[in-house]
Design a protein around this motif. Sequence first.
Motif, PDB file in Angstrom:
ATOM      1  N   HIS A  91      34.903  29.143  27.212  1.00 35.62           N
ATOM      2  CA  HIS A  91      34.523  29.489  28.604  1.00 35.62           C
ATOM      3  C   HIS A  91      34.061  28.035  29.471  1.00 35.62           C
ATOM      4  CE1 HIS A  91      34.060  33.528  27.473  1.00 35.62           C
ATOM      5  NE2 HIS A  91      33.794  33.177  26.006  1.00 35.62           N
ATOM      6  N   ILE A  92      34.806  28.044  30.517  1.00 35.36           N
ATOM      7  CA  ILE A  92      34.623  26.727  31.218  1.00 35.36           C
ATOM      8  C   ILE A  92      33.627  27.135  32.579  1.00 35.36           C
ATOM      9  CG2 ILE A  92      35.910  25.397  33.100  1.00 35.36           C
ATOM     10  CD1 ILE A  92      38.345  25.385  31.269  1.00 35.36           C
ATOM     11  N   LYS A  93      32.813  26.332  32.386  1.00 32.71           N
ATOM     12  CA  LYS A  93      31.821  26.686  33.561  1.00 32.71           C
ATOM     13  C   LYS A  93      31.211  25.247  34.128  1.00 32.71           C
ATOM     14  CE  LYS A  93      29.999  31.076  31.711  1.00 32.71           C
ATOM     15  NZ  LYS A  93      28.596  31.750  31.293  1.00 32.71           N
ATOM     16  N   VAL A  94      31.860  25.107  35.386  1.00 36.45           N
ATOM     17  CA  VAL A  94      31.495  23.827  35.857  1.00 36.45           C
ATOM     18  C   VAL A  94      31.163  23.864  37.287  1.00 36.45           C
ATOM     19  CG1 VAL A  94      32.803  21.623  36.558  1.00 36.45           C
ATOM     20  CG2 VAL A  94      33.285  22.614  34.652  1.00 36.45           C
ATOM     21  N   VAL A  95      30.015  23.020  37.775  1.00 36.44           N
ATOM     22  CA  VAL A  95      29.645  22.935  39.133  1.00 36.44           C
ATOM     23  C   VAL A  95      29.929  21.675  39.490  1.00 36.44           C
ATOM     24  CG1 VAL A  95      27.518  22.690  40.654  1.00 36.44           C
ATOM     25  CG2 VAL A  95      27.547  24.248  38.699  1.00 36.44           C
ATOM     26  N   ILE A 116      37.095  30.826  33.408  1.00 39.20           N
ATOM     27  CA  ILE A 116      37.022  29.594  33.850  1.00 39.20           C
ATOM     28  C   ILE A 116      36.184  30.234  35.272  1.00 39.20           C
ATOM     29  CG2 ILE A 116      37.853  27.855  35.549  1.00 39.20           C
ATOM     30  CD1 ILE A 116      40.546  28.128  33.926  1.00 39.20           C
ATOM     31  N   THR A 117      35.068  29.628  35.560  1.00 37.68           N
ATOM     32  CA  THR A 117      33.980  29.668  36.562  1.00 37.68           C
ATOM     33  C   THR A 117      33.837  28.392  37.009  1.00 37.68           C
ATOM     34  OG1 THR A 117      32.934  31.627  35.543  1.00 37.68           O
ATOM     35  CG2 THR A 117      31.850  30.502  37.540  1.00 37.68           C
ATOM     36  N   VAL A 118      34.316  28.071  38.278  1.00 42.41           N
ATOM     37  CA  VAL A 118      34.113  26.639  38.984  1.00 42.41           C
ATOM     38  C   VAL A 118      33.456  26.808  40.374  1.00 42.41           C
ATOM     39  CG1 VAL A 118      35.160  24.642  39.707  1.00 42.41           C
ATOM     40  CG2 VAL A 118      35.901  25.730  37.613  1.00 42.41           C
ATOM     41  N   LEU A 119      32.182  26.291  40.356  1.00 44.13           N
ATOM     42  CA  LEU A 119      31.707  26.280  41.832  1.00 44.13           C
ATOM     43  C   LEU A 119      31.833  24.964  42.198  1.00 44.13           C
ATOM     44  CD1 LEU A 119      28.176  27.706  40.977  1.00 44.13           C
ATOM     45  CD2 LEU A 119      30.183  28.962  41.628  1.00 44.13           C
ATOM     46  N   SER A 130      48.403  29.823  37.774  1.00 45.79           N
ATOM     47  CA  SER A 130      49.154  31.067  37.731  1.00 45.79           C
ATOM     48  C   SER A 130      48.721  32.108  36.382  1.00 45.79           C
ATOM     49  CB  SER A 130      50.551  31.186  38.294  1.00 45.79           C
ATOM     50  OG  SER A 130      51.246  32.328  38.160  1.00 45.79           O
ATOM     51  N   ALA A 131      49.134  31.364  35.391  1.00 43.16           N
ATOM     52  CA  ALA A 131      49.054  32.039  34.159  1.00 43.16           C
ATOM     53  C   ALA A 131      47.323  32.257  33.733  1.00 43.16           C
ATOM     54  CB  ALA A 131      49.417  30.753  32.934  1.00 43.16           C
ATOM     55  N   LEU A 132      46.589  31.621  34.364  1.00 38.96           N
ATOM     56  CA  LEU A 132      45.137  31.878  34.099  1.00 38.96           C
ATOM     57  C   LEU A 132      44.499  32.597  35.109  1.00 38.96           C
ATOM     58  CD1 LEU A 132      44.054  28.336  32.795  1.00 38.96           C
ATOM     59  CD2 LEU A 132      44.271  30.593  31.399  1.00 38.96           C
ATOM     60  N   ALA A 133      45.265  33.156  36.073  1.00 38.09           N
ATOM     61  CA  ALA A 133      44.653  33.784  37.216  1.00 38.09           C
ATOM     62  C   ALA A 133      43.633  34.904  36.952  1.00 38.09           C
ATOM     63  CB  ALA A 133      45.683  34.175  38.168  1.00 38.09           C
ATOM     64  N   GLU A 134      43.789  35.720  35.858  1.00 40.69           N
ATOM     65  CA  GLU A 134      43.057  36.672  35.565  1.00 40.69           C
ATOM     66  C   GLU A 134      41.814  36.196  34.930  1.00 40.69           C
ATOM     67  OE1 GLU A 134      45.123  39.756  33.376  1.00 40.69           O
ATOM     68  OE2 GLU A 134      46.381  40.140  34.932  1.00 40.69           O
ATOM     69  N   ARG A 135      41.695  34.951  34.470  1.00 40.20           N
ATOM     70  CA  ARG A 135      40.435  34.514  33.742  1.00 40.20           C
ATOM     71  C   ARG A 135      39.622  33.561  34.503  1.00 40.20           C
ATOM     72  NH1 ARG A 135      43.262  33.323  28.214  1.00 40.20           N
ATOM     73  NH2 ARG A 135      44.222  35.362  27.921  1.00 40.20           N
ATOM     74  N   ILE A 136      40.313  33.375  36.134  1.00 41.31           N
ATOM     75  CA  ILE A 136      39.481  32.463  36.862  1.00 41.31           C
ATOM     76  C   ILE A 136      38.542  33.390  37.749  1.00 41.31           C
ATOM     77  CG2 ILE A 136      39.741  31.064  38.990  1.00 41.31           C
ATOM     78  CD1 ILE A 136      42.390  30.041  37.607  1.00 41.31           C
ATOM     79  N   ARG A 137      37.109  33.082  37.676  1.00 44.07           N
ATOM     80  CA  ARG A 137      36.179  33.826  38.293  1.00 44.07           C
ATOM     81  C   ARG A 137      35.569  33.031  39.584  1.00 44.07           C
ATOM     82  NH1 ARG A 137      34.642  34.994  32.812  1.00 44.07           N
ATOM     83  NH2 ARG A 137      35.455  36.930  32.339  1.00 44.07           N
TER      84      ARG A 137
END
Length: 137
Positions: A91-95, A116-119, A130-137
């Motif tokens: 679970h990628i969470k990056v600021v 993936i959550t990136v601030l 594109s492949a991860l689009a549904e997993r990017i928040r």
Amino acid sequence: MKDGLVRDKGGESEKITINLGYVDLGRIDVLVQEGFYSNRTDFIRTAIRNQLTAEAEAVKQSIVRHTLELGLREYSRVELESLQAAGERLHIKVVGLARIASDVTPELALATIESITVLGALQASTELKSALAERIR
């Protein structure tokens, strides 16, 4: 916190219901009858605490993997392959800036990156995004 686990504060608990087979329940009752435990609940709480102690490192690693990282964080092909070999998901969470290496294939990313959550900004190939689009928040 001698064993690294956060203990339940008195009065703060959640009631759960479990189903046990008759043989397991009978074995618990034998231990209660013999005085090893004061009652079934005491046995179950002790068993859960023992299991949580045994799995403490896995819990700790999971918590670390789910924590926000600050600054630049790059995810390499080698790192993701190691996760895949261990059967783990990330679970990628990056600021700040999250960068997924250019040699990471969409298949590897899908197999290892749960979310993936990136601030800030995410740097990855168009194909990967594109492949991860549904997993990017």
